[in-house]
Write a protein that holds these residues in place. Structure first.
Motif, mmCIF file in Angstrom:
data_model
loop_
_atom_site.group_PDB
_atom_site.id
_atom_site.type_symbol
_atom_site.label_atom_id
_atom_site.label_comp_id
_atom_site.label_asym_id
_atom_site.label_seq_id
_atom_site.Cartn_x
_atom_site.Cartn_y
_atom_site.Cartn_z
ATOM 1 N N VAL A 54 0.879 -1.114 -0.002
ATOM 2 C CA VAL A 54 0.020 0.087 -0.133
ATOM 3 C C VAL A 54 0.851 1.419 0.049
ATOM 4 C CG1 VAL A 54 -1.806 1.287 1.510
ATOM 5 C CG2 VAL A 54 -2.004 -1.080 1.109
ATOM 6 N N THR A 55 1.857 1.232 0.826
ATOM 7 C CA THR A 55 2.854 2.449 0.906
ATOM 8 C C THR A 55 3.520 2.593 -0.480
ATOM 9 O OG1 THR A 55 3.329 1.953 3.173
ATOM 10 C CG2 THR A 55 4.924 3.369 2.104
ATOM 11 N N ALA A 56 4.098 1.767 -1.126
ATOM 12 C CA ALA A 56 4.582 1.758 -2.334
ATOM 13 C C ALA A 56 3.690 2.233 -3.436
ATOM 14 C CB ALA A 56 5.230 0.543 -2.833
ATOM 15 N N THR A 57 2.444 1.666 -3.389
ATOM 16 C CA THR A 57 1.508 2.279 -4.447
ATOM 17 C C THR A 57 1.016 3.579 -4.404
ATOM 18 O OG1 THR A 57 0.556 -0.363 -4.547
ATOM 19 C CG2 THR A 57 -0.824 1.587 -5.329
ATOM 20 N N ARG A 58 0.831 4.118 -3.001
ATOM 21 C CA ARG A 58 0.256 5.475 -2.574
ATOM 22 C C ARG A 58 1.586 6.589 -2.970
ATOM 23 N NH1 ARG A 58 -2.837 6.579 2.458
ATOM 24 N NH2 ARG A 58 -3.195 8.570 1.360
ATOM 25 N N ARG A 59 2.617 6.013 -2.961
ATOM 26 C CA ARG A 59 3.809 6.686 -3.232
ATOM 27 C C ARG A 59 4.105 7.123 -4.803
ATOM 28 N NH1 ARG A 59 8.457 4.151 0.521
ATOM 29 N NH2 ARG A 59 7.972 5.450 2.572
ATOM 30 N N ALA A 60 3.730 6.153 -5.478
ATOM 31 C CA ALA A 60 3.946 6.129 -6.800
ATOM 32 C C ALA A 60 2.789 6.858 -7.412
ATOM 33 C CB ALA A 60 3.752 4.568 -7.575
ATOM 34 N N VAL A 61 1.304 6.768 -6.872
ATOM 35 C CA VAL A 61 -0.030 7.446 -7.346
ATOM 36 C C VAL A 61 0.042 8.669 -6.886
ATOM 37 C CG1 VAL A 61 -2.191 7.602 -7.169
ATOM 38 C CG2 VAL A 61 -1.217 5.175 -7.395
ATOM 39 N N ARG A 63 2.916 10.765 -6.970
ATOM 40 C CA ARG A 63 3.872 11.551 -8.019
ATOM 41 C C ARG A 63 2.963 12.398 -8.923
ATOM 42 N NH1 ARG A 63 7.863 6.367 -9.394
ATOM 43 N NH2 ARG A 63 8.318 5.891 -7.201
ATOM 44 N N PRO A 64 3.742 13.360 -9.552
ATOM 45 C CA PRO A 64 3.120 13.771 -10.835
ATOM 46 C C PRO A 64 2.887 12.965 -12.060
ATOM 47 C CG PRO A 64 5.020 15.159 -9.951
ATOM 48 C CD PRO A 64 5.131 13.932 -9.198
ATOM 49 N N TRP A 65 3.748 12.144 -12.380
ATOM 50 C CA TRP A 65 3.621 11.136 -13.361
ATOM 51 C C TRP A 65 3.569 9.759 -12.721
ATOM 52 C CZ3 TRP A 65 6.781 7.324 -15.110
ATOM 53 C CH2 TRP A 65 6.372 6.567 -16.411
ATOM 54 N N THR A 66 2.608 8.967 -12.616
ATOM 55 C CA THR A 66 2.223 7.716 -12.220
ATOM 56 C C THR A 66 3.034 6.749 -12.890
ATOM 57 O OG1 THR A 66 0.521 8.485 -10.926
ATOM 58 C CG2 THR A 66 0.776 5.724 -11.298
ATOM 59 N N PRO A 67 4.175 5.896 -12.746
ATOM 60 C CA PRO A 67 4.828 4.878 -13.649
ATOM 61 C C PRO A 67 3.602 3.747 -13.891
ATOM 62 C CG PRO A 67 5.421 4.528 -11.380
ATOM 63 C CD PRO A 67 4.603 5.806 -11.160
ATOM 64 N N SER A 69 4.043 0.879 -14.127
ATOM 65 C CA SER A 69 3.764 -0.475 -12.888
ATOM 66 C C SER A 69 4.480 -0.069 -11.983
ATOM 67 C CB SER A 69 4.652 -1.521 -13.802
ATOM 68 O OG SER A 69 5.785 -1.413 -13.866
ATOM 69 N N ILE A 70 4.245 -0.780 -10.786
ATOM 70 C CA ILE A 70 4.805 -0.459 -9.272
ATOM 71 C C ILE A 70 4.946 -1.714 -9.004
ATOM 72 C CG2 ILE A 70 4.294 0.425 -7.174
ATOM 73 C CD1 ILE A 70 2.059 2.036 -8.526
ATOM 74 N N VAL A 71 6.032 -2.122 -8.308
ATOM 75 C CA VAL A 71 6.467 -3.301 -7.639
ATOM 76 C C VAL A 71 7.109 -3.077 -6.301
ATOM 77 C CG1 VAL A 71 7.614 -5.533 -7.950
ATOM 78 C CG2 VAL A 71 7.042 -4.302 -10.062
ATOM 79 N N ALA A 72 6.659 -3.531 -5.129
ATOM 80 C CA ALA A 72 6.889 -3.162 -3.916
ATOM 81 C C ALA A 72 8.149 -3.931 -3.651
ATOM 82 C CB ALA A 72 5.868 -3.303 -2.820
ATOM 83 N N GLY A 73 9.116 -3.392 -3.238
ATOM 84 C CA GLY A 73 10.360 -4.315 -2.814
ATOM 85 C C GLY A 73 11.455 -4.271 -3.579
ATOM 86 N N LEU A 74 12.883 -4.254 -3.334
ATOM 87 C CA LEU A 74 13.851 -4.073 -4.410
ATOM 88 C C LEU A 74 14.057 -5.569 -4.910
ATOM 89 C CD1 LEU A 74 16.330 -2.942 -5.716
ATOM 90 C CD2 LEU A 74 17.730 -3.589 -3.635
ATOM 91 N N GLY A 75 13.999 -6.549 -4.245
ATOM 92 C CA GLY A 75 14.057 -8.012 -4.658
ATOM 93 C C GLY A 75 12.964 -8.230 -5.427
ATOM 94 N N ASN A 76 11.612 -7.866 -5.122
ATOM 95 C CA ASN A 76 10.620 -7.984 -6.301
ATOM 96 C C ASN A 76 10.873 -7.240 -7.419
ATOM 97 O OD1 ASN A 76 9.231 -9.857 -4.300
ATOM 98 N ND2 ASN A 76 8.270 -8.086 -3.632
#
Length: 84
Positions: A54-61, A63-67, A69-76
């Motif tokens: 949820v935190t990774a998704t909210r941070r991405a959304v 942003r001025p420009w939403t990427p 795709s969003i993948v939470a975690g460096l390993g993922n």
């Protein structure tokens, strides 16, 4: 599993045109490799919690420009990139 994939595809189709027409918004699909594989034997490193996702998704959304795709975690993220 096939029914779940169809449900995600149907939901995406139902919402995507309106999101594109509004030129804003985001559509999120959350999936767990552990749930798909059925075992934690494939886990390498940290397992993202629902709060992490949820935190990774909210941070991405937020942003001025939403990427695209969003993948939470460096390993993922590394696993997702390696699969391409």
């Amino acid at each position: 599993m096939i029914q779940l994939i169809c449900a995600v595809a149907d939901l995406t189709r139902a919402l995507l045109l309106q999101l594109a027409a509004d030129d804003r918004g985001a559509l999120g699909t959350v999936a767990s490799t552990v749930d798909v594989v059925g075992t934690r034997d494939t886990v390498v490193g940290h397992v993202a919690t629902p709060a992490d996702v949820v935190t990774a998704t909210r941070r991405a959304v937020e942003r001025p420009w939403t990427p695209p795709s969003i993948v939470a975690g460096l390993g993922n993220r590394q696993s997702a990139l390696a699969a391409r």
